[in-house]
Motif scaffolding. Structure first.
Motif, PDB file in Angstrom:
ATOM      1  N   HIS A   1       0.833  -1.324  -0.111  1.00  0.00           N
ATOM      2  CA  HIS A   1       0.265  -0.477   0.162  1.00  0.00           C
ATOM      3  C   HIS A   1       0.832   1.193  -0.415  1.00  0.00           C
ATOM      4  N   ASP A   2       2.146   0.849   0.076  1.00  0.00           N
ATOM      5  CA  ASP A   2       2.914   2.001   0.121  1.00  0.00           C
ATOM      6  C   ASP A   2       3.305   3.420  -1.500  1.00  0.00           C
ATOM      7  N   TYR A   3       2.922   2.307  -2.390  1.00  0.00           N
ATOM      8  CA  TYR A   3       2.519   2.611  -3.338  1.00  0.00           C
ATOM      9  C   TYR A   3       1.450   3.262  -3.814  1.00  0.00           C
ATOM     10  N   LEU A   4       0.602   3.060  -3.213  1.00  0.00           N
ATOM     11  CA  LEU A   4      -0.551   3.481  -3.663  1.00  0.00           C
ATOM     12  C   LEU A   4      -1.123   4.182  -4.002  1.00  0.00           C
ATOM     13  N   SER A   5      -1.496   5.148  -5.250  1.00  0.00           N
ATOM     14  CA  SER A   5      -1.627   6.725  -5.999  1.00  0.00           C
ATOM     15  C   SER A   5      -3.020   6.889  -4.499  1.00  0.00           C
ATOM     16  N   PRO A   6      -2.307   8.493  -4.778  1.00  0.00           N
ATOM     17  CA  PRO A   6      -3.416   8.910  -4.457  1.00  0.00           C
ATOM     18  C   PRO A   6      -4.721   9.452  -4.484  1.00  0.00           C
ATOM     19  N   HIS A   7      -4.932   9.117  -6.011  1.00  0.00           N
ATOM     20  CA  HIS A   7      -6.297   9.339  -6.602  1.00  0.00           C
ATOM     21  C   HIS A   7      -6.973   7.687  -6.801  1.00  0.00           C
ATOM     22  N   MET A   8      -6.035   6.796  -6.332  1.00  0.00           N
ATOM     23  CA  MET A   8      -7.005   5.260  -5.669  1.00  0.00           C
ATOM     24  C   MET A   8      -8.400   5.779  -6.125  1.00  0.00           C
ATOM     25  N   PHE A   9      -9.026   6.459  -5.257  1.00  0.00           N
ATOM     26  CA  PHE A   9     -10.411   6.972  -4.678  1.00  0.00           C
ATOM     27  C   PHE A   9     -11.368   6.640  -6.854  1.00  0.00           C
ATOM     28  N   ASP A  10     -10.579   7.892  -6.818  1.00  0.00           N
ATOM     29  CA  ASP A  10     -11.453   8.450  -8.288  1.00  0.00           C
ATOM     30  C   ASP A  10     -11.211   7.380  -9.623  1.00  0.00           C
ATOM     31  N   TYR A  11     -10.386   6.318  -9.028  1.00  0.00           N
ATOM     32  CA  TYR A  11     -10.520   5.145  -9.949  1.00  0.00           C
ATOM     33  C   TYR A  11     -11.324   3.793  -9.950  1.00  0.00           C
ATOM     34  N   LEU A  12     -11.797   4.351  -8.679  1.00  0.00           N
ATOM     35  CA  LEU A  12     -12.508   2.898  -7.883  1.00  0.00           C
ATOM     36  C   LEU A  12     -13.969   2.865  -7.562  1.00  0.00           C
ATOM     37  N   THR A  13     -14.080   4.451  -8.069  1.00  0.00           N
ATOM     38  CA  THR A  13     -15.171   4.644  -8.262  1.00  0.00           C
ATOM     39  C   THR A  13     -15.786   5.606  -9.461  1.00  0.00           C
ATOM     40  N   PRO A  14     -16.701   4.902 -10.472  1.00  0.00           N
ATOM     41  CA  PRO A  14     -17.089   5.663 -11.146  1.00  0.00           C
ATOM     42  C   PRO A  14     -17.817   6.844 -11.770  1.00  0.00           C
ATOM     43  N   GLY A  15     -18.847   7.184 -10.434  1.00  0.00           N
ATOM     44  CA  GLY A  15     -19.241   8.417 -10.421  1.00  0.00           C
ATOM     45  C   GLY A  15     -18.645   9.533 -10.326  1.00  0.00           C
ATOM     46  N   VAL A  16     -17.352   9.697  -9.851  1.00  0.00           N
ATOM     47  CA  VAL A  16     -16.010  10.443  -9.730  1.00  0.00           C
ATOM     48  C   VAL A  16     -16.044  10.973 -11.470  1.00  0.00           C
ATOM     49  N   ALA A  17     -16.460  10.373 -12.639  1.00  0.00           N
ATOM     50  CA  ALA A  17     -16.191  11.139 -13.912  1.00  0.00           C
ATOM     51  C   ALA A  17     -17.579  11.997 -14.314  1.00  0.00           C
ATOM     52  N   ALA A  18     -18.280  11.211 -14.025  1.00  0.00           N
ATOM     53  CA  ALA A  18     -19.566  12.283 -13.679  1.00  0.00           C
ATOM     54  C   ALA A  18     -19.414  14.099 -12.813  1.00  0.00           C
ATOM     55  N   ALA A  19     -18.619  13.639 -11.906  1.00  0.00           N
ATOM     56  CA  ALA A  19     -18.582  14.987 -10.697  1.00  0.00           C
ATOM     57  C   ALA A  19     -17.799  15.367 -11.457  1.00  0.00           C
ATOM     58  N   GLU A  20     -16.604  14.907 -12.427  1.00  0.00           N
ATOM     59  CA  GLU A  20     -15.669  15.935 -12.999  1.00  0.00           C
ATOM     60  C   GLU A  20     -16.555  16.785 -13.935  1.00  0.00           C
ATOM     61  N   VAL A  21     -17.629  16.404 -14.839  1.00  0.00           N
ATOM     62  CA  VAL A  21     -17.960  17.062 -15.927  1.00  0.00           C
ATOM     63  C   VAL A  21     -19.745  17.862 -15.183  1.00  0.00           C
ATOM     64  N   ALA A  22     -20.067  17.443 -13.625  1.00  0.00           N
ATOM     65  CA  ALA A  22     -20.317  18.396 -13.711  1.00  0.00           C
ATOM     66  C   ALA A  22     -20.119  19.983 -12.904  1.00  0.00           C
TER      67      ALA A  22
END
Length: 423
Positions: free
Chosen positions: A132-153
């Protein structure tokens, strides 16, 4: 009284088309954007061809932080959204943000970033226990599909209903349908609707390879996608995005917007049959078509053009041909039908919205795109599939359909602005 819904802005990022003009030019020329896969190493795969976007996020004006944060599919959606807002002349700062919604579709969401991160965490699969030390801080954005809709919003300044529609290959069509319903029911005045997918990544490619859904025609990538042709042998995997500005007609008229088309009907059904298989009779797609036409107050004879799902698999093209005959009767033999997947490939969840953009442009320009690579028609696919060459003709009413794994079957009707019946 149901509100009327029009398309006032279009933004696309597709194979062979980094804007609407390039996209439409590709379709009407009958050229293909399919080539040997380059976004990942195709050497181990049965199918090594793809339809890829020539997309550079830096040239699109995305900042290094945005590029780091967003998956490629989200980047495509954000770029398309900016273009759609500009094309529609919509100043979201002058619009009540609570009356603006987003309906974004995607089949595999951030698959590219998820796979890349897994390779880092597992040291390219060599470690069962990931570090987990190599985990990206943006992993939540990749795991949660709704983030793409939020970016568009965020790009659109939308603070109304925001959703992510993910039901396989009909996601794009169904997302536009959801935006259409939001306006019809009065929840919003404007819906930023469309879809995005960037699935050309090893895990997705391998999945379709395993079920032999994609074409093995690696020696001739330009002609690999051949819907309705006797020699077809699977679809060409693609990526892309299309975002549409949908508006209540009166809202669009008040600000002087010029609509491309009016959406007058939409329906979706499920065959409850098989995860990847299709029944040969096309009953569920035919039912979706019937309901969409009924909502539009149109008869089969009123349809000028059908945008087919036309994936290029044996079973899909036969299933779809049967559905058209069942729902449109004898008129099915007189209507031009074509598949733009022959030119831009199959971008999974994104393709439905890309096809709706193409339908709106067909109405706007009075041109039916062809089915490229259709040299030897399958006797079982015996309708007018507009082989090779675009056709100039009056296009007042268009039917667009989608078919997806899981049994999803969807249909939408678009009409020329100003000729629809007041609802």
């Amino acid at each position: 009284m149901a509100r009327r819904v029009v398309i006032t802005g279009i933004g696309v990022r597709t194979p062979g088309g980094n804007d609407v003009k390039e996209f439409w030019g590709l379709l009407t020329s009958g050229r293909t954007a399919t080539r040997r896969m380059s976004l990942c190493d195709p050497g181990e795969f049965r199918s090594q061809v793809a339809a890829e976007c020539d997309f550079d996020p830096r040239r699109e004006g995305l900042t290094p932080r945005e590029i780091r944060r967003m998956d490629r599919a989200t980047q495509l959606a954000v770029a398309s959204t900016r273009d759609a807002l500009r094309d529609g002349g919509l100043d979201t700062a002058q619009t009540d943000p609570h009356r603006v919604g987003v309906a974004l579709g995607s089949a595999v969401a951030a698959a590219t970033s998820l796979e890349n991160e897994y390779l880092v965490l597992s040291d390219s699969g060599r470690q069962w226990m990931v570090d987990h030390d190599y985990l990206s801080p943006h992993m939540f954005d990749y795991l949660t599909p709704g983030v793409a809709a939020a970016e568009v919003a965020w790009v659109a300044g939308a603070e109304g209903p925001v959703s992510l529609v993910s039901d396989g290959c009909t996601s794009g069509l169904d997302a536009v349908g959801h935006g259409f319903r939001l306006i019809r029911e009065g929840s919003v005045d404007v819906a930023i609707a469309g879809a995005t997918d960037a699935p050309i990544t090893p895990i997705v490619v391998a999945c379709f390879d395993a079920i032999k859904a994609t074409t093995p025609r690696n020696d001739d990538p330009e002609h690999a996608s051949r819907p309705f042709d006797r020699t077809r042998d699977g679809f060409v995997l693609a990526e892309g995005s299309a975002i549409l500005v949908l508006e209540d007609l009166e809202h669009a008229q008040r600000r002087g917007a010029r609509p491309y088309a009016e959406i007058t009907g939409y329906a979706t059904r499920l065959n409850a049959y098989h995860m990847t298989g299709l029944k040969t009779d096309g009953v569920e797609m035919a039912e979706a078509i019937r309901v969409a036409l009924d909502e539009s107050r149109l008869n089969a004879e009123d349809v000028d053009y059908v945008n087919a799902h036309g994936s290029g698999t044996k079973q899909n093209d036969r299933h779809e041909t049967a559905a058209f005959k069942r729902s449109l009767g004898q008129h099915a033999r007189q209507i031009p039908v074509s598949s733009i997947k022959s030119m831009v490939g199959h971008s999974l969840g994104a393709i439905g919205s890309i096809e709706i953009a193409a339908c709106a442009l067909a109405i706007e320009h009075g041109v039916v795109p062809p089915t490229a690579n259709l040299h030897e028609p399958d006797p079982e696919c015996d309708l007018d599939y507009v082989p090779l060459t675009a056709r100039e003709m009056a296009v007042d009413a268009v039917l667009s359909v989608g078919s997806g794994f899981g049994g999803f079957q969807s249909a939408m009707v678009l009409r020329r602005p100003g000729i629809g019946v007041a609802l």
